[in-house]
Design an enzyme around this catalytic site. Structure first.
Site, PDB file in Angstrom:
ATOM      1  N   TRP A 265       0.823  -1.210   0.000  1.00 16.99           N
ATOM      2  CA  TRP A 265       0.000   0.000   0.000  1.00 16.99           C
ATOM      3  C   TRP A 265       0.849   1.248   0.000  1.00 16.99           C
ATOM      4  O   TRP A 265       0.555   2.220  -0.706  1.00 16.99           O
ATOM      5  CB  TRP A 265      -1.016  -0.011   1.143  1.00 16.99           C
ATOM      6  CG  TRP A 265      -2.144  -0.958   0.845  1.00 16.99           C
ATOM      7  CD1 TRP A 265      -2.459  -2.098   1.534  1.00 16.99           C
ATOM      8  CD2 TRP A 265      -3.081  -0.888  -0.245  1.00 16.99           C
ATOM      9  NE1 TRP A 265      -3.527  -2.726   0.938  1.00 16.99           N
ATOM     10  CE2 TRP A 265      -3.924  -2.021  -0.147  1.00 16.99           C
ATOM     11  CE3 TRP A 265      -3.277   0.009  -1.285  1.00 16.99           C
ATOM     12  CZ2 TRP A 265      -4.968  -2.253  -1.064  1.00 16.99           C
ATOM     13  CZ3 TRP A 265      -4.302  -0.227  -2.197  1.00 16.99           C
ATOM     14  CH2 TRP A 265      -5.133  -1.341  -2.081  1.00 16.99           C
TER      15      TRP A 265
ATOM     16  N   ASP B  91      -1.896   6.771   6.205  1.00 18.14           N
ATOM     17  CA  ASP B  91      -2.964   5.979   5.580  1.00 18.14           C
ATOM     18  C   ASP B  91      -3.409   4.943   6.613  1.00 18.14           C
ATOM     19  O   ASP B  91      -2.832   3.877   6.715  1.00 18.14           O
ATOM     20  CB  ASP B  91      -2.432   5.293   4.315  1.00 18.14           C
ATOM     21  CG  ASP B  91      -3.450   4.318   3.726  1.00 18.14           C
ATOM     22  OD1 ASP B  91      -4.574   4.206   4.260  1.00 18.14           O
ATOM     23  OD2 ASP B  91      -3.108   3.654   2.724  1.00 18.14           O
TER      24      ASP B  91
ATOM     25  N   LYS C  81     -12.753  -1.286   5.863  1.00 17.84           N
ATOM     26  CA  LYS C  81     -11.970  -2.242   6.633  1.00 17.84           C
ATOM     27  C   LYS C  81     -12.508  -2.323   8.060  1.00 17.84           C
ATOM     28  O   LYS C  81     -12.754  -3.386   8.576  1.00 17.84           O
ATOM     29  CB  LYS C  81     -10.487  -1.850   6.666  1.00 17.84           C
ATOM     30  CG  LYS C  81      -9.885  -1.519   5.306  1.00 17.84           C
ATOM     31  CD  LYS C  81      -9.667  -2.743   4.439  1.00 17.84           C
ATOM     32  CE  LYS C  81      -9.427  -2.426   2.976  1.00 17.84           C
ATOM     33  NZ  LYS C  81      -8.204  -1.696   2.677  1.00 17.84           N
TER      34      LYS C  81
HETATM   35  C1  LIG Z   1      -7.609  -1.174   1.323  1.00 19.89           C
HETATM   36  C2  LIG Z   1      -6.488  -0.200   1.457  1.00 19.89           C
HETATM   37  C3  LIG Z   1      -6.294   0.836   0.542  1.00 19.89           C
HETATM   38  C4  LIG Z   1      -7.158   1.019  -0.693  1.00 19.89           C
HETATM   39  O1  LIG Z   1      -8.414   1.411  -0.362  1.00 19.89           O
HETATM   40  P1  LIG Z   1      -9.507   1.733  -1.486  1.00 19.89           P
HETATM   41  O2  LIG Z   1     -10.624   2.269  -0.677  1.00 19.89           O
HETATM   42  O3  LIG Z   1      -9.803   0.449  -2.179  1.00 19.89           O
HETATM   43  O4  LIG Z   1      -8.926   2.742  -2.393  1.00 19.89           O
HETATM   44  C5  LIG Z   1      -5.246   1.718   0.754  1.00 19.89           C
HETATM   45  N1  LIG Z   1      -4.437   1.595   1.824  1.00 19.89           N
HETATM   46  C6  LIG Z   1      -4.590   0.610   2.722  1.00 19.89           C
HETATM   47  C7  LIG Z   1      -3.659   0.531   3.884  1.00 19.89           C
HETATM   48  C8  LIG Z   1      -5.621  -0.319   2.573  1.00 19.89           C
HETATM   49  O5  LIG Z   1      -5.777  -1.300   3.460  1.00 19.89           O
END
Ligand SMILES: *Cc1c(COP(=O)(O)O)cnc(C)c1O
Length: 368
Positions: free
Chosen positions: A102, A179, A203
């Site tokens: 990521w 993030d 998540k």
């Molecule tokens: C799932 C995830 C993303 C991507 O998220 P989207 O909503 O699909 O764009 C980015 N960073 C992390 C750490 C993630 O777990």
């Protein structure tokens, strides 16, 4: 009671009581005669829902008034672009910490807007750990430092928040950006240490289609890069309380129910204890076994996403089949790494993890 336990990495399990309440309110929210999906986002009913959701989030995470909470779309992936577009100002580069897939995507996207300086990387250890703070190097005149507290695919999680004033080249004036998609609200965090954080809802806090951004107000004074679309400017959404255009109303509503659920459980310290208990059950089993292996070094193991392999990869498909027959679903590892991954977000009950552990013990006995 549902008959399965869903270990999906995202979109992921939601609290059963939240889904039940959504079902009860589906056709008629609080006597309004409308489903939340049918409401005007500017009507008084939905305004109440949005304001309460924000307030509950602020209460849970102790967000002070000089941070704005934004409800946006475009996912965390959209933030990979919005962050540099809005925070670079007249700076030419930004620092990123590379800890896995990521952070790599965030780096690739930012590279379209600025020079990316890699402040630290876990590449040498094959991303099975996070870089120690004394290995970080912040470049001069950087716009911000970005990192990924929990790498959802690799199962690597920071158990500490970087203090930029302690780092070579760093200072507490540099905004720290995170993030938090896959560990948001899974434990207490101190927003005052961050300039901006973002998290996709799917998540830990709700359905897909919503991304939460929490940004310190002074950063909203930075001019976005020229050509930044109106919708990709934080200012636009901050000025309009996330109602510049139609926000993802139903996702915000479900997130609101999840916030209520978290409050009733006792808040972030309480959910953290539960998450620790769940993660320990699985890691203890893996560490006591010659049959299962987790590639991540012990201190940096994620409490949310637990990747593991079987000694004999030929057993993988039988493992998954038998797990599914027990109602333990979505345990297949990410397509890029193989093996297994158990994602055990806030809403995964302890009972689900106990059922998985019992299954893993039996499977080992039958196949070791
Ligand atoms: C799932 C995830 C993303 C991507 O998220 P989207 O909503 O699909 O764009 C980015 N960073 C992390 C750490 C993630 O777990």
């Amino acid at each position: 009671m549902r008959k399965i336990f869903n270990f999906s990495a995202g979109p992921a399990v939601l609290p059963e009581v939240v889904l039940q309440q959504a079902r009860e309110e589906m056709l008629d929210w609080h006597g309004s005669g409308m489903s939340v999906m049918e409401m005007s986002h500017r009507g008084k009913e939905f305004m109440t829902i949005a304001q309460q959701t924000e307030q509950d989030l602020r209460d849970l995470a102790n967000i002070p008034d000089h941070y704005k909470v934004l409800f946006l779309q475009g996912g965390a992936s959209g933030q990979f672009a919005m962050v540099p577009m809005n925070l670079l100002g007249n700076k030419k580069h930004a620092d990123y910490v590379h800890t896995g897939q990521w952070s790599e995507k965030a780096i690739a996207e930012a590279s379209s807007y600025c020079q990316v300086h890699i402040a630290a990387s876990a590449e040498k250890s094959a991303f099975n750990s996070v870089p120690a703070i004394d290995q970080w190097q912040i470049s001069q005149d950087t716009a911000y430092v970005h990192y990924t507290p929990n790498e959802t695919i690799g199962g690597v999680e920071f158990q500490w928040t970087p203090d930029l004033s302690m780092i070579a080249g760093g200072s507490s004036d540099i905004p720290l950006v995170a993030d938090m998609s896959s560990d948001f609200l899974s434990r207490p965090f101190d927003i005052n240490k961050f300039g901006l954080i973002y998290a996709g809802a799917q998540k830990n806090v709700g359905p897909a289609g919503l991304v939460i951004v929490i940004v310190r107000e002074d950063l909203l004074r930075i001019d976005p890069l020229s050509g930044t679309p109106t919708m990709y400017r934080y200012k636009t959404h901050a000025k309009n309380d996330s109602m510049y255009n139609t926000p993802p109303t139903y996702a915000i509503y479900i997130m609101g129910l999840v916030m209520r659920w978290l409050k009733q459980l006792g808040g972030l310290s309480a959910i953290e204890q539960r998450n620790l208990t769940k993660a320990k059950l699985i890691y203890d089993l893996i560490d006591a076994s010659q049959f299962y292996r987790c590639p991540v070094v012990t201190p940096d193991r994620s409490r949310m996403n637990i990747p593991f392999t079987l000694v004999d990869a030929a057993l993988d498909s039988i493992f998954l089949q038998q797990a599914e027959a027990r109602g333990l679903i979505q345990l297949k590892g990410h397509r890029s790494v193989g093996g297994m991954r158990a994602s055990i977000y806030n809403a995964m009950p302890v009972e689900g993890v106990q059922t998985l552990v019992t299954f893993m013990q039996e499977f080992e006995k039958n196949h070791a």
